[in-house]
Write a protein that holds these residues in place. Structure first.
Motif, short mmCIF file in Angstrom:
data_model
loop_
_atom_site.label_atom_id
_atom_site.label_comp_id
_atom_site.label_asym_id
_atom_site.label_seq_id
_atom_site.Cartn_x
_atom_site.Cartn_y
_atom_site.Cartn_z
N LEU A 142 0.84 -1.20 0.00
CA LEU A 142 0.00 0.00 0.00
C LEU A 142 0.88 1.25 0.00
O LEU A 142 0.62 2.20 -0.75
CB LEU A 142 -0.93 0.00 1.21
N GLN A 143 1.93 1.24 0.83
CA GLN A 143 2.81 2.40 0.90
C GLN A 143 3.58 2.58 -0.40
O GLN A 143 3.77 3.71 -0.88
CB GLN A 143 3.79 2.24 2.06
N ALA A 144 4.04 1.48 -1.01
CA ALA A 144 4.80 1.57 -2.26
C ALA A 144 3.96 2.17 -3.38
O ALA A 144 4.48 2.90 -4.23
CB ALA A 144 5.28 0.18 -2.66
N LEU A 145 2.67 1.88 -3.38
CA LEU A 145 1.77 2.42 -4.41
C LEU A 145 1.41 3.88 -4.14
O LEU A 145 0.90 4.57 -5.03
CB LEU A 145 0.49 1.59 -4.48
N ASN A 146 1.69 4.33 -2.90
CA ASN A 146 1.33 5.70 -2.52
C ASN A 146 2.48 6.35 -1.77
O ASN A 146 2.39 6.65 -0.58
CB ASN A 146 0.07 5.67 -1.63
N GLY A 148 5.04 8.59 0.06
CA GLY A 148 4.89 9.85 0.78
C GLY A 148 3.55 10.04 1.46
O GLY A 148 3.36 10.98 2.24
N GLN A 149 2.60 9.15 1.20
CA GLN A 149 1.25 9.28 1.75
C GLN A 149 1.24 8.82 3.22
O GLN A 149 1.79 7.77 3.55
CB GLN A 149 0.27 8.45 0.92
N LYS A 150 0.61 9.61 4.08
CA LYS A 150 0.50 9.23 5.50
C LYS A 150 -0.86 8.61 5.83
O LYS A 150 -1.07 8.13 6.94
CB LYS A 150 0.74 10.45 6.39
N PHE A 151 -1.79 8.66 4.86
CA PHE A 151 -3.10 8.00 4.98
C PHE A 151 -3.93 8.55 6.15
O PHE A 151 -4.79 7.86 6.68
CB PHE A 151 -2.93 6.48 5.15
N ASP A 152 -3.66 9.77 6.56
CA ASP A 152 -4.35 10.31 7.73
C ASP A 152 -5.27 11.49 7.43
O ASP A 152 -5.78 12.14 8.33
CB ASP A 152 -3.33 10.72 8.80
N LYS A 153 -5.50 11.74 6.13
CA LYS A 153 -6.31 12.90 5.76
C LYS A 153 -7.49 12.48 4.90
O LYS A 153 -7.32 12.00 3.77
CB LYS A 153 -5.44 13.91 5.01
N ALA A 154 -8.70 12.63 5.43
CA ALA A 154 -9.90 12.31 4.67
C ALA A 154 -9.96 13.21 3.43
O ALA A 154 -9.62 14.38 3.48
CB ALA A 154 -11.14 12.52 5.53
N GLY A 155 -10.37 12.62 2.31
CA GLY A 155 -10.44 13.35 1.06
C GLY A 155 -9.29 13.09 0.13
O GLY A 155 -9.39 13.35 -1.08
N SER A 157 -6.83 11.01 -2.26
CA SER A 157 -7.05 9.89 -3.17
C SER A 157 -5.83 8.98 -3.15
O SER A 157 -4.70 9.45 -3.25
CB SER A 157 -7.29 10.41 -4.59
N ILE A 158 -6.06 7.69 -3.00
CA ILE A 158 -4.96 6.73 -2.95
C ILE A 158 -5.23 5.57 -3.91
O ILE A 158 -6.38 5.32 -4.30
CB ILE A 158 -4.74 6.17 -1.52
N ALA A 159 -4.17 4.86 -4.28
CA ALA A 159 -4.28 3.69 -5.14
C ALA A 159 -4.39 2.44 -4.28
O ALA A 159 -3.60 2.25 -3.35
CB ALA A 159 -3.06 3.58 -6.05
#
Length: 310
Positions: A142-146, A148-155, A157-159
């Motif tokens: 999941l992290q590799a596909l996204n 820098g993403q911290k996954f903590d912000k609603a709204g 968009s992630i892969a």
């Protein structure tokens, strides 16, 4: 994780040519293969982009169910049959919802059972873990596909793996647990294999029972009650204690009770370890696979334990 592993690479991947990648080598084609298997209800366990033992088990089972064979290479027939089993891109965009990030979350899951008993719930440790499990993925993939993403912000968009609408669970007439191969299979009333899952089945200190049991109850978000007579390794308590519900509870988010005291089919807080580490006598699946099994069985469904030659 493999460099350049992104949504387009996985969606556009074709069957791996010739010899398959090594067990610990991450590749776009294997990630696509795992997602296709999951959508066909031949679970590879946690989708991580690696051709591990669980993905190979699922490939072998899918090939056999379709009159094909799998032996160290994915034939064009096998790949096309897999691709035809479901529709749509294998990686899609998902908008993080408020519910994904609101928690409450645990700082960490205690290593010892005794340390869990005073917690109000065995929740996820953060939104990344919750989202990875929601889409049947390893946190690393999941992290590799996204990046820098911290996954903590609603709204945001992630892969993610496109596995949510993989079709409902067909009614299950019979469950078979293979103690040797460490797998669980479900069959319909005509004896047709309808789903296949990797499993952790029993341990030396508490082997899984033999013969045929029956489903007696299905409990969502179960509590876990430890009985000192189990004498689990690493648990020193001489008194019973109860651990509150949650996906990181020792039996995960679902418990399918069987007609032998203390035995059941259940989820796990560590999906990456399914069929790679012993259980305490029960049948352990990923939380999402346990939920699929629970959706198909009913009170009275027979569960047969078998031992096969490899």
């Amino acid at each position: 994780m493999a460099a350049g592993l992104d949504a387009a690479a996985i969606n556009d991947a074709v069957a791996p040519p010739g010899k398959l990648p090594g067990r610990h080598q991450v590749s776009a084609s294997i990630a696509k293969l795992e997602i296709l298997l999951d959508r066909a209800h031949f679970s590879p366990g946690e989708i991580d982009g690696q051709l591990g033992e669980n993905a190979q088990k699922a490939l072998t089972a899918f090939a056999g169910a379709n009159g094909l064979s799998f032996d160290k290479a994915v034939t064009p027939d096998l790949w096309s049959r897999l691709a035809a089993a479901s529709e749509g891109a294998v990686i899609v965009k998902y908008t993080i919802a408020d519910a994904d990030v609101k928690g409450p979350f645990l700082k960490q899951v205690p290593a010892k059972m005794e340390s869990m008993k005073d917690l109000p719930a065995l929740n996820y440790t953060g939104p990344r873990e919750a989202l990875a499990e929601k889409f049947h993925m390893s946190e690393a993939l999941l992290q590799a596909l996204n990046p820098g993403q911290k996954f903590d912000k609603a709204g945001d968009s992630i892969a993610v793996a496109n596995v949510i609408d993989a079709g409902g669970s067909a009614p299950v007439a019979r469950v078979e647990v293979d103690k040797t191969r460490q797998t669980l299979s479900t069959f319909d009333a005509a004896g047709k294999l309808i789903a296949f899952y990797p499993a952790t089945v029993g341990s030396t200190e508490k082997p899984t029972p033999s013969g045929t049991l029956k489903v007696t109850a299905i409990n969502k978000d179960p509590t876990y009650r430890y009985n000192p007579k189990y004498k689990f390794k690493g648990v020193k308590s001489k008194r019973p204690f109860t651990i509150k519900p949650g996906p990181n509870n020792p039996v995960g988010s679902i418990w399918i009770n069987l007609s032998a005291e203390g035995y059941g089919i259940h989820g796990t807080p560590e999906p990456g370890k399914v069929s790679k580490a012993v259980s305490h006598g029960c049948v352990r699946l990923t939380n999402w696979d346990a939920q699929r099994v629970a959706a198909g069985v009913a009170k009275g469904t027979p569960v047969t334990f078998v031992e096969s030659s490899r």
